[in-house]
Design an enzyme around this catalytic site. Structure first.
Site, PDB file in Angstrom:
ATOM      1  N   LYS A   1     122.702  73.640  71.916  1.00 10.25           N
ATOM      2  CA  LYS A   1     121.988  73.542  72.942  1.00 10.25           C
ATOM      3  C   LYS A   1     121.271  72.040  72.843  1.00 10.25           C
ATOM      4  CE  LYS A   1     119.754  74.668  77.021  1.00 10.25           C
ATOM      5  NZ  LYS A   1     118.919  76.089  76.995  1.00 10.25           N
TER       6      LYS A   1
ATOM      7  N   LYS B   1     112.884  74.365  88.422  1.00 13.67           N
ATOM      8  CA  LYS B   1     111.450  75.236  87.328  1.00 13.67           C
ATOM      9  C   LYS B   1     110.112  74.621  88.019  1.00 13.67           C
ATOM     10  CE  LYS B   1     113.624  75.248  83.289  1.00 13.67           C
ATOM     11  NZ  LYS B   1     113.330  76.629  82.856  1.00 13.67           N
TER      12      LYS B   1
ATOM     13  N   ASP C   1     113.892  71.087  75.385  1.00 13.16           N
ATOM     14  CA  ASP C   1     115.361  72.222  75.555  1.00 13.16           C
ATOM     15  C   ASP C   1     116.757  71.569  74.311  1.00 13.16           C
ATOM     16  OD1 ASP C   1     115.921  74.902  76.941  1.00 13.16           O
ATOM     17  OD2 ASP C   1     116.695  73.607  78.276  1.00 13.16           O
TER      18      ASP C   1
ATOM     19  N   ARG D   1     123.661  77.761  78.918  1.00 16.69           N
ATOM     20  CA  ARG D   1     125.000  78.187  78.735  1.00 16.69           C
ATOM     21  C   ARG D   1     126.430  77.497  79.313  1.00 16.69           C
ATOM     22  NH1 ARG D   1     123.226  83.973  81.823  1.00 16.69           N
ATOM     23  NH2 ARG D   1     120.900  82.888  81.401  1.00 16.69           N
TER      24      ARG D   1
HETATM   25  N1  BES Z   1     115.793  76.267  78.957  1.00 24.41           N
HETATM   26  C1  BES Z   1     115.211  77.581  78.965  1.00 24.41           C
HETATM   27  C2  BES Z   1     115.090  79.087  78.620  1.00 24.41           C
HETATM   28  C3  BES Z   1     113.589  78.313  77.981  1.00 24.41           C
HETATM   29  C4  BES Z   1     112.560  78.509  79.094  1.00 24.41           C
HETATM   30  C5  BES Z   1     113.158  78.216  77.381  1.00 24.41           C
HETATM   31  C6  BES Z   1     111.421  79.312  78.593  1.00 24.41           C
HETATM   32  C7  BES Z   1     112.138  77.507  76.318  1.00 24.41           C
HETATM   33  C8  BES Z   1     111.417  78.440  77.295  1.00 24.41           C
HETATM   34  C9  BES Z   1     116.925  77.868  80.583  1.00 24.41           C
HETATM   35  O1  BES Z   1     118.032  76.858  80.465  1.00 24.41           O
HETATM   36  C10 BES Z   1     116.398  78.784  81.434  1.00 24.41           C
HETATM   37  O2  BES Z   1     115.647  78.194  82.871  1.00 24.41           O
HETATM   38  N2  BES Z   1     117.202  79.869  81.680  1.00 24.41           N
HETATM   39  C11 BES Z   1     116.241  80.478  82.546  1.00 24.41           C
HETATM   40  C12 BES Z   1     117.852  81.242  82.707  1.00 24.41           C
HETATM   41  C13 BES Z   1     117.807  82.502  84.033  1.00 24.41           C
HETATM   42  C14 BES Z   1     117.908  81.139  85.308  1.00 24.41           C
HETATM   43  C15 BES Z   1     118.876  83.400  84.309  1.00 24.41           C
HETATM   44  C16 BES Z   1     115.749  81.814  82.634  1.00 24.41           C
HETATM   45  O3  BES Z   1     115.035  82.175  81.530  1.00 24.41           O
HETATM   46  O4  BES Z   1     114.418  82.623  83.419  1.00 24.41           O
HETATM   47 ZN    ZN Z   2     117.769  75.432  79.100  1.00 18.38          ZN
HETATM   48 MN    MN Z   3     117.100  76.054  82.358  1.00 21.06          MN
END
Ligand code: BES
Ligand code: ZN
Ligand code: MN
Length: 499
Positions: A263, A275, A286, A349
């Site tokens: 990714k 966010k 990321d 994803r």
């Molecule tokens: N890049 C983030 C996940 C992440 C969070 C990595 C904290 C490292 C530290 C990912 O793209 C994300 O935002 N995931 C969401 C998914 C949700 C919206 C289903 C998450 O984990 O909150």
């Molecule tokens: Zn992400």
């Molecule tokens: Mn994200």
């Protein structure tokens, strides 16, 4: 830093510091380099051992002055823990800790005694672990800071052993592994205004050039030609053009070989599902998955592994621009599947859906994807272990085993069919989020559809991409995980005769 083998006894080495390892045993002064040092110091270590000041405990660092009794004026002694639990990872951590200690004492030259062969490890393995540990532990990301007035830099390290050729071979291997992990760290630590997808592509090109790896960089038009609607959907919110990287190592027979997908979100704002501000700066990392797969190819090529490996990295920002995808939008991935976007922050994803589809199109097998995918994986396993989910338990076990060799921890989460229900959409084949429960698993379940029948493992490194503190081989900041496991996985596959 220069690291070389020397056949001279360590105690005779001309260096600012000597580095010696100690095991936590009652008879720790009875064998190996510590015994030689104790003899040279006329038994001077015995009171330290008796008082418990020198015990050989993991991470214990004792600095001893030799007052002219060894060529080097000072000795750094680092604990390895109990001999029966001692392995290559303990050596890596001790070398890292000792190297940092010597550097902090303004040591320019360090002589290390390669011993421990009585524990069933070869001189080559031990030397490899020492070199790898030193390179990992001495890593610094200081390129954007004004130079320190007294920059502590270790310039020359010598590893002392009778087996000079084996030690040189170990050094080369250890440095390739650590060099790859450190390259991944450099990419992940770099701020996102400096490391755009375009810049990530050009650094990958330079890396590939240095290591004799083939590279191809696809632009958005080429990705559109292939039908990568899911990847390009994420890219729409950003002014930065997206890039899809393809790196190839051809070491094996004429078949597609392994596929690694990473990714590559160079910054994740969340997009329209934006966010919160707190800690958002961490989202410059990321792209750690992309960094890991790209970096691992350098070591795989250096080690000339007799196997074919292809790394794929879809790279883009996730931004809330005027053209960005919105909740409820529909995307079509390269494999024809339609995706309802529920949350634009579940973008990893979406980009991996097309990377996995493309990996299948290329016939790569098995597939391993690497991603900072879900906060849920970090909640479950913290910064200690990377989550593994797979459609093939044997493959998951192989990844976990490669991690043990590499010194990186993995833990498997289940992939029961029931979890698929959370991804059912009313308008598309699948939706991109499955609610709050089992978030790491439902993300893997989404990806599984794009891996199809190909043996596939997914590594969610959202918790392990960053080290909260400096300890052993880890240095606060980007961790370089799971670069060394990816290299060891390819090595194990090559040794087992895959190509
Ligand atoms: N890049 C983030 C996940 C992440 C969070 C990595 C904290 C490292 C530290 C990912 O793209 C994300 O935002 N995931 C969401 C998914 C949700 C919206 C289903 C998450 O984990 O909150
Ligand atoms: Zn992400
Ligand atoms: Mn994200």
């Amino acid at each position: 830093m220069d690291i070389h083998a020397s056949g001279q006894p360590a105690l005779d080495a001309e260096a600012d510091h000597l580095l010696i390892f100690a095991t936590k045993d009652d008879d720790m002064l009875e064998g190996g380099a510590l015994r030689q040092l104790n003899d040279a110091l006329d038994g001077g270590l015995a009171p330290l051992a008796a008082s418990g000041e020198l015990s050989g405990a993991v991470n214990e660092t004792v600095v001893v002055h030799s007052f002219g009794k060894t060529t080097a004026p000072r000795v750094v002694i680092v604990g390895l823990g109990p001999a029966e639990r001692m392995g290559l990872d303990e050596i890596r951590h001790a070398a890292a800790t000792g190297g940092r200690k010597a550097r902090s004492l303004a040591s320019g030259t360090l002589a290390v005694s390669v011993d421990g062969e009585e524990c069933g490890l070869s001189a080559e393995e031990i030397a490899g672990a020492i070199a790898e540990g030193l390179d990992m532990g001495l890593y610094r990301f200081d390129r954007h800071q004004a130079p320190k007035q007294t920059p502590n830099v270790l310039e020359r390290v010598t590893l002392h052993s009778d087996s000079v050729d084996a030690v040189e071979a170990g050094i080369a291997a250890g440095r390739s592994l650590a060099g790859a992990a450190n390259f991944a760290r450099d990419l992940a630590n770099e701020p996102s205004n400096l490391l755009t997808p375009t810049e990530l592509a050009s650094r990958a090109e330079a890396w590939a050039g240095q290591h004799d790896v083939e590279i191809e960089v696809m632009d958005e038009a080429a990705a559109a030609e292939l039908g990568m609607g899911s990847f390009l959907g994420v890219a729409k919110g950003s002014h930065q053009p997206a890039r899809f990287l393809i790196l190839r190592h051809r070491g094996g027979a004429d078949e597609p070989g392994l596929g690694y997908c990473g990714k590559g979100i160079t910054f994740d704002t969340g997009g329209i599902s934006i966010k919160p501000a707190a800690n958002m700066e961490a989202m410059k990392q990321d792209m750690s998955g992309a960094a890991a797969v790209v970096a691992s190819m350098g070591a795989i090529a250096d080690l000339k592994l007799p196997i074919n490996v292809t790394a794929l990295a879809p790279c883009t920002e996730n931004m809330p621009g005027g053209n960005a995808i919105k909740p409820g939008d529909l995307l079509t991935a390269m494999n024809g599947a339609t995706i309802e976007v529920i949350n634009t922050d579940a973008e990893g994803r979406l980009v991996l859906a097309d990377a996995l589809s493309y990996a299948n199109h290329l016939g790569l097998s098995p597939l391993i994807d690497v991603a900072t995918l879900t906060g849920a994986a970090a909640v479950a396993l913290g910064d200690v272990a990377t989550a593994v989910m797979a459609n093939d338990d044997d493959l998951a076990a192989e990844v976990i085993a490669a991690g043990k060799v590499a010194g990186e921890k993995f833990w498997q989460l289940p992939m029961f069919d029931e979890y698929d229900e959370q991804l059912r959409s009313q308008v598309a084949d699948v939706k991109n989020t499955g609610g709050r429960l089992a978030g790491a698993i439902t993300a893997a379940k989404f990806l599984q559809r794009f891996a199809g029948e190909t043996p596939w493992a997914h590594l969610d490194m959202a918790g392990t991409d960053d080290a909260a503190k400096t300890r052993g081989t880890q240095v606060k900041g980007a961790s370089g995980v799971p670069v060394r496991s990816l290299v060891r996985f390819a090595e194990a596959r090559a040794a087992a005769g895959a190509s």
